[in-house]
Design a protein around this motif. Structure first.
Motif, PDB file in Angstrom:
ATOM      1  N   ARG A  69      40.392  36.330  43.143  1.00  0.00           N
ATOM      2  CA  ARG A  69      40.884  35.569  41.982  1.00  0.00           C
ATOM      3  C   ARG A  69      40.966  36.457  40.748  1.00  0.00           C
ATOM      4  O   ARG A  69      41.884  36.316  39.937  1.00  0.00           O
ATOM      5  CB  ARG A  69      39.965  34.376  41.721  1.00  0.00           C
ATOM      6  N   ILE A  70      40.019  37.385  40.605  1.00  0.00           N
ATOM      7  CA  ILE A  70      40.075  38.316  39.466  1.00  0.00           C
ATOM      8  C   ILE A  70      41.330  39.175  39.570  1.00  0.00           C
ATOM      9  O   ILE A  70      42.060  39.354  38.589  1.00  0.00           O
ATOM     10  CB  ILE A  70      38.814  39.205  39.405  1.00  0.00           C
ATOM     11  N   LEU A  71      41.580  39.724  40.759  1.00  0.00           N
ATOM     12  CA  LEU A  71      42.762  40.568  40.947  1.00  0.00           C
ATOM     13  C   LEU A  71      44.045  39.802  40.635  1.00  0.00           C
ATOM     14  O   LEU A  71      44.947  40.318  39.956  1.00  0.00           O
ATOM     15  CB  LEU A  71      42.814  41.108  42.381  1.00  0.00           C
ATOM     16  N   ASP A 125      46.087  32.412  29.133  1.00  0.00           N
ATOM     17  CA  ASP A 125      45.532  31.652  30.261  1.00  0.00           C
ATOM     18  C   ASP A 125      45.113  32.582  31.399  1.00  0.00           C
ATOM     19  O   ASP A 125      44.055  32.406  32.003  1.00  0.00           O
ATOM     20  CB  ASP A 125      46.546  30.626  30.776  1.00  0.00           C
ATOM     21  N   SER A 126      45.933  33.578  31.699  1.00  0.00           N
ATOM     22  CA  SER A 126      45.598  34.518  32.773  1.00  0.00           C
ATOM     23  C   SER A 126      44.370  35.347  32.412  1.00  0.00           C
ATOM     24  O   SER A 126      43.510  35.593  33.263  1.00  0.00           O
ATOM     25  CB  SER A 126      46.781  35.446  33.063  1.00  0.00           C
ATOM     26  N   GLN A 127      44.275  35.766  31.158  1.00  0.00           N
ATOM     27  CA  GLN A 127      43.101  36.515  30.722  1.00  0.00           C
ATOM     28  C   GLN A 127      41.842  35.650  30.799  1.00  0.00           C
ATOM     29  O   GLN A 127      40.772  36.127  31.208  1.00  0.00           O
ATOM     30  CB  GLN A 127      43.287  37.037  29.302  1.00  0.00           C
ATOM     31  N   ALA A 132      38.476  36.265  33.054  1.00  0.00           N
ATOM     32  CA  ALA A 132      37.132  36.294  32.456  1.00  0.00           C
ATOM     33  C   ALA A 132      36.196  35.309  33.154  1.00  0.00           C
ATOM     34  O   ALA A 132      35.030  35.628  33.422  1.00  0.00           O
ATOM     35  CB  ALA A 132      37.216  35.979  30.961  1.00  0.00           C
ATOM     36  N   ILE A 133      36.714  34.131  33.486  1.00  0.00           N
ATOM     37  CA  ILE A 133      35.893  33.136  34.178  1.00  0.00           C
ATOM     38  C   ILE A 133      35.525  33.638  35.575  1.00  0.00           C
ATOM     39  O   ILE A 133      34.372  33.515  36.012  1.00  0.00           O
ATOM     40  CB  ILE A 133      36.635  31.790  34.250  1.00  0.00           C
ATOM     41  N   ALA A 134      36.487  34.213  36.271  1.00  0.00           N
ATOM     42  CA  ALA A 134      36.212  34.735  37.618  1.00  0.00           C
ATOM     43  C   ALA A 134      35.216  35.892  37.566  1.00  0.00           C
ATOM     44  O   ALA A 134      34.345  36.012  38.438  1.00  0.00           O
ATOM     45  CB  ALA A 134      37.510  35.167  38.296  1.00  0.00           C
ATOM     46  N   LYS A 135      35.304  36.741  36.546  1.00  0.00           N
ATOM     47  CA  LYS A 135      34.343  37.838  36.409  1.00  0.00           C
ATOM     48  C   LYS A 135      32.940  37.299  36.156  1.00  0.00           C
ATOM     49  O   LYS A 135      31.955  37.810  36.711  1.00  0.00           O
ATOM     50  CB  LYS A 135      34.755  38.787  35.286  1.00  0.00           C
ATOM     51  N   ALA A 136      32.834  36.269  35.330  1.00  0.00           N
ATOM     52  CA  ALA A 136      31.518  35.664  35.075  1.00  0.00           C
ATOM     53  C   ALA A 136      30.961  35.067  36.369  1.00  0.00           C
ATOM     54  O   ALA A 136      29.764  35.192  36.653  1.00  0.00           O
ATOM     55  CB  ALA A 136      31.630  34.595  33.992  1.00  0.00           C
ATOM     56  N   ILE A 146      25.841  37.638  33.049  1.00  0.00           N
ATOM     57  CA  ILE A 146      27.154  36.993  33.013  1.00  0.00           C
ATOM     58  C   ILE A 146      28.137  37.760  32.135  1.00  0.00           C
ATOM     59  O   ILE A 146      29.325  37.849  32.436  1.00  0.00           O
ATOM     60  CB  ILE A 146      27.016  35.532  32.510  1.00  0.00           C
ATOM     61  N   GLU A 147      27.653  38.349  31.050  1.00  0.00           N
ATOM     62  CA  GLU A 147      28.551  39.025  30.105  1.00  0.00           C
ATOM     63  C   GLU A 147      28.921  40.448  30.522  1.00  0.00           C
ATOM     64  O   GLU A 147      29.682  41.118  29.832  1.00  0.00           O
ATOM     65  CB  GLU A 147      27.939  39.031  28.698  1.00  0.00           C
ATOM     66  N   ARG A 148      28.410  40.925  31.655  1.00  0.00           N
ATOM     67  CA  ARG A 148      28.708  42.287  32.115  1.00  0.00           C
ATOM     68  C   ARG A 148      30.216  42.457  32.290  1.00  0.00           C
ATOM     69  O   ARG A 148      30.895  41.619  32.855  1.00  0.00           O
ATOM     70  CB  ARG A 148      28.000  42.547  33.431  1.00  0.00           C
ATOM     71  N   SER A 149      30.738  43.567  31.806  1.00  0.00           N
ATOM     72  CA  SER A 149      32.179  43.819  31.865  1.00  0.00           C
ATOM     73  C   SER A 149      32.464  44.979  32.805  1.00  0.00           C
ATOM     74  O   SER A 149      31.703  45.942  32.866  1.00  0.00           O
ATOM     75  CB  SER A 149      32.703  44.138  30.462  1.00  0.00           C
ATOM     76  N   TYR A 150      33.553  44.889  33.532  1.00  0.00           N
ATOM     77  CA  TYR A 150      33.945  45.945  34.458  1.00  0.00           C
ATOM     78  C   TYR A 150      35.420  45.787  34.786  1.00  0.00           C
ATOM     79  O   TYR A 150      36.027  44.756  34.513  1.00  0.00           O
ATOM     80  CB  TYR A 150      33.105  45.897  35.745  1.00  0.00           C
TER      81      TYR A 150
END
Length: 194
Positions: A55-57, A110-112, A116-120, A130-134
């Motif tokens: 989903r992130i991809l 919306d896509s961004q 972000a939701i999928a990364k969390a 949860i806030e880790r970014s990659y």
């Protein structure tokens, strides 16, 4: 690819931590069922993480496509404004393009947000903050379907399904309990010689 392997390793470590809790009388009496329940949980966790990674991809690809569309629409809007200033286009043409730019910006946002939701969610599944970014990347290698025949792959998948193993272990436990109940109902005779 190395980052993907690190994520998968983290998922397995988290799953194993959850499954290595101290044994209770129930799990001590039924180790096969417990192991297979843990395997089911591991499979579910890895499956959820894999789906979330996908989903992130998808969301990031959608955001990139929307960003490109916004840039193109902004160029069209600038061109329409120049044509209007020269008297070759109307205000309605410019307003239509402004509306299109706004719609495309909304799609990008919306896509961004979806990414972000999928990364969390992936961070939650891996036990990370949860806030880790990659940054995620698509795998570079594809699976070669010609390596294993489909029927063999299905047979292997069926043989390794933890929920089927758990059900088989539960059947064995039920049979053992049934036999033990039967033997306790049968009268026993004891003799002792002096």
């Amino acid at each position: 690819a190395q980052h993907t392997n690190a994520i998968v390793s983290r998922i397995w470590a988290t799953a194993m931590e959850k499954c290595s809790a101290p044994a209770t009388p129930y799990t001590a009496a039924r180790p096969a069922c417990s192991r297979n329940t843990c395997r089911c949980a591991n499979v579910a966790l890895v499956s959820a993480a894999t789906e979330t990674y996908g989903r992130i991809l998808i969301a990031e690809a959608g955001a990139r496509a929307a960003r490109a569309s916004v840039e193109s629409a902004q160029e069209d809007l600038a061109r329409a404004e120049r044509r209007r200033d020269a008297g070759m286009a109307t205000d309605a043409d410019v307003l239509a393009l402004e509306s299109q730019v706004a719609t495309l910006r909304q799609r990008e946002i919306d896509s961004q947000a979806d990414a972000a939701i999928a990364k969390a969610e992936l961070n939650r599944l891996t036990g990370s903050p949860i806030e880790r970014s990659y940054q995620v990347a698509e795998p570079l290698t594809s699976v070669d379907a010609s390596v294993m025949p489909l029927s063999t792959a299905f047979a292997e998948a069926d043989a390794n399904r933890p929920e089927l193993r758990r059900a088989a272990a539960a059947i064995k436990l039920a049979d053992a309990e049934r036999k033990s109940v039967r033997t306790s109902v049968i009268p026993q005779v004891a003799a002792q010689a002096a």
